[in-house]
Design an enzyme around this catalytic site. Structure first.
Site, PDB file in Angstrom:
ATOM      1  CD1 TRP A 100       2.820   4.538   1.774  1.00  0.00           C
ATOM      2  CD2 TRP A 100       3.508   4.041  -0.291  1.00  0.00           C
ATOM      3  NE1 TRP A 100       2.971   3.180   1.686  1.00  0.00           N
ATOM      4  CE2 TRP A 100       3.388   2.844   0.449  1.00  0.00           C
ATOM      5  CE3 TRP A 100       3.927   3.972  -1.617  1.00  0.00           C
ATOM      6  CZ2 TRP A 100       3.674   1.592  -0.104  1.00  0.00           C
ATOM      7  CZ3 TRP A 100       4.215   2.727  -2.168  1.00  0.00           C
ATOM      8  CH2 TRP A 100       4.081   1.556  -1.416  1.00  0.00           C
ATOM      9  CG  ASP A 167      -1.837   7.899  -1.360  1.00  0.00           C
ATOM     10  OD1 ASP A 167      -2.789   7.109  -1.206  1.00  0.00           O
ATOM     11  OD2 ASP A 167      -0.653   7.525  -1.499  1.00  0.00           O
ATOM     12  CE  LYS A 191      -1.359  -0.521   1.552  1.00  0.00           C
ATOM     13  NZ  LYS A 191      -0.948   0.409   0.495  1.00  0.00           N
TER      14      LYS A 191
HETATM   15  C1  LIG Z   1       0.131   0.945  -0.268  1.00  0.00           C
HETATM   16  C2  LIG Z   1       0.158   2.381  -0.524  1.00  0.00           C
HETATM   17  C3  LIG Z   1       0.488   2.897  -1.789  1.00  0.00           C
HETATM   18  C4  LIG Z   1       0.914   2.024  -2.951  1.00  0.00           C
HETATM   19  O1  LIG Z   1      -0.173   1.408  -3.509  1.00  0.00           O
HETATM   20  P1  LIG Z   1      -0.030   0.507  -4.827  1.00  0.00           P
HETATM   21  O2  LIG Z   1      -1.459   0.218  -5.123  1.00  0.00           O
HETATM   22  O3  LIG Z   1       0.781  -0.688  -4.447  1.00  0.00           O
HETATM   23  O4  LIG Z   1       0.625   1.312  -5.869  1.00  0.00           O
HETATM   24  C5  LIG Z   1       0.448   4.258  -1.961  1.00  0.00           C
HETATM   25  N1  LIG Z   1       0.109   5.083  -0.960  1.00  0.00           N
HETATM   26  C6  LIG Z   1      -0.206   4.624   0.267  1.00  0.00           C
HETATM   27  C7  LIG Z   1      -0.583   5.586   1.341  1.00  0.00           C
HETATM   28  C8  LIG Z   1      -0.192   3.261   0.525  1.00  0.00           C
HETATM   29  O5  LIG Z   1      -0.505   2.804   1.743  1.00  0.00           O
END
Ligand SMILES: *Cc1c(COP(=O)(O)O)cnc(C)c1O
Length: 354
Positions: A100, A167, A191
Site C-alpha cells: 500500500w 494511511d 476494514k
Molecule cells: C485496503 C487498503 C488500501 C486500499 O483501499 P481501497 O479502499 O481498496 O482503495 C489502502 N491502504 C491500506 C493500508 C489498505 O489496507
C-alpha cells in the site's frame, strides 16, 4: 450458523450493525422510505452525515482541535493521489512498509519528487524500519500505520517536524494513539468501519490551501469541507453503516474498550503461532500487527488437512494475500475472541494429529 470471518477486507462488521442497516434499507427511521431512495439533502440523511463526522472526531479525541472529518469516495487508493494534489509542492518523504505504501508512492511520483525515507523491502516487508530521519524541508511525511498484506504495524510513530499523513485503513479505531500527532489521516471504510464505498479523511485544516496548483474541485479537501462532505452525492449506505459502527464502538467504551479486546485476540493468536511447531509467523515479533496475523505452515503437505479442518470449524477468509501466500488471520474490531479461540483450537488439533 454464523461463520468465523477472518477476511482481510471487506470484512466482518458487528451483527447489530448489519441488522440495523438492513432495516434502514427497507424503512429508514420509520419514514416509510428506504435509506437508499431518499434525497441525501433530506434532514434525515444530513443528520446521519453530521453524526458520522462528529463521532469520528470524538472517538479519535480530535474534537475542537482544528480537524475536519470527511466521508469521501474513491477508496483509500484515491487518497494516494488526493493527498499529493493538496499537500505536495515539490518534495515529500514516504515510509515504504509494503504494497500500500508502494502504491501511494507511485501515485505521488506523478506530481513531484518523492523520497523513501526508509524501506522494509530488503526483507520482504517483514518488519518496520526505525531510526530514520525526516528532512525538515519536505512538504509532508507519509506512512501506513498497519501493513494489511504482510502483517506489520507501526507501534511507535516518529516525531515528525513536518505535516504527518497516515494511511490508517486497516487499523483505525483499533488502538489508542495520540491522533493529534497526525495532520491527515485516511482510511477506507471496509476494514474497520463499514462497507466498501466510503473513505474517512480526517484533516487538520491549517495544513490546507498552501500549494500553488489548481486542484480539481472533487479532489480539493477544502471544497469538501466547505460543503460539509456533501459536495456531490455521498455513498449514503456506506456512510450510514459506518455511522452505526462508530455508535457501536462508542457504546463499547470507544477505542479504549475495543483495544483491550484486540490485545487479547492478538496475544492468543500469536502465542499459538509461537508455541505450535507446525506454524511460523511471517513478521518480526516486535512489529506484529494486532489486526492481521500472517503465518505459514512449516510443512506445506499439511495444507489440505488444515484447510479442511478450518472449513469444518466454520472458519472463513484465512488465505494470505495473493502476493504473499500462506495464511492471514484478520482480527478487526468486530471479530470476537471466540472466533480466535476457534481458530487456535483447530491449529492445536492439527498439532495433535500430525
Ligand atoms: C485496503 C487498503 C488500501 C486500499 O483501499 P481501497 O479502499 O481498496 O482503495 C489502502 N491502504 C491500506 C493500508 C489498505 O489496507
Amino acid at each position: 450458523m454464523k461463520r468465523h470471518n477472518f477476511s482481510a477486507g471487506p470484512c466482518i462488521l458487528p451483527q447489530e450493525v448489519l441488522l440495523k442497516s438492513s432495516e434502514a434499507v427497507m424503512d429508514f427511521n420509520g419514514s416509510g422510505l428506504s435509506l437508499i431512495e431518499i434525497s441525501h439533502r433530506s434532514k434525515g440523511f444530513v443528520d446521519v452525515m453530521e453524526k458520522a463526522r462528529s463521532l469520528a472526531l470524538e472517538l479519535l479525541g480530535l474534537e475542537g482541535k482544528g480537524y475536519k472529518a470527511l466521508f469521501l469516495q474513491g477508496g483509500a487508493s484515491m487518497q494516494f493521489l488526493m493527498v499529493t494534489l493538496n499537500l505536495l509542492e515539490k518534495k515529500a518523504g514516504y515510509l515504504n512498509t509494503g504494497t500500500w505504501s508502494e502504491n501511494a508512492i507511485k501515485e505521488a511520483r506523478i506530481f513531484g519528487d518523492i523520497f523513501e525515507v526508509a524501506s522494509s523491502k530488503d526483507k520482504k516487508h517483514s518488519y518496520i524500519p526505525k531510526g530514520y530521519e525526516i528532512p525538515k524541508d519536505y512538504d509532508y511525511f507519509h506512512c501506513t500505520s498497519n501493513n494489511t498484506i504482510f502483517g506489520t504495524q507501526i507501534k511507535k510513530f516518529p516525531n515528525c517536524p513536518i505535516p504527518m499523513v497516515c494511511d490508517m485503513s486497516s487499523d483505525i479505531f483499533s488502538r489508542q494513539l495520540d491522533f493529534s500527532k497526525f495532520d491527515l489521516i485516511y482510511a477506507g471504510a471496509q476494514k474497520n468501519m463499514g462497507p466498501a464505498g466510503t473513505t474517512l479523511v480526517v484533516v487538520k485544516e491549517e495544513i490546507l490551501g498552501k500549494v500553488s496548483r489548481n486542484i480539481p474541485s472533487i479532489m480539493d479537501y477544502n471544497v469538501h469541507i466547505n460543503k460539509s462532505s456533501m459536495y456531490n452525492t455521498p455513498p449514503v449506505f456506506a456512510v450510514y453503516t459506518s455511522m452505526l459502527t462508530l455508535e457501536w464502538l462508542k457504546n463499547l467504551g470507544g477505542i479504549k474498550g475495543v483495544e483491550i479486546e484486540n490485545d487479547k485476540k492478538a496475544t492468543l493468536m500469536y502465542s499459538e503461532i509461537d508455541l505450535n511447531p507446525l506454524f511460523n509467523g511471517y513478521t518480526t515479533k516486535e512489529d506484529r500487527s494486532n489486526m492481521n496475523a500472517t503465518f505459514t505452515l512449516a510443512n506445506e503437505d499439511l495444507k489440505e488437512t488444515f484447510d479442511t479442518m478450518c472449513q469444518e470449524a466454520g472458519i472463513e477468509g484465512l488465505n494470505g494475500h495473493r502476493s504473499v501466500g500462506g495464511y492471514r488471520a484478520s482480527m478487526y474490531n468486530a471479530l470476537s475472541l471466540d472466533s480466535v479461540k476457534a481458530l487456535v483450537e483447530v491449529m492445536s488439533e492439527l498439532e495433535s494429529k500430525a
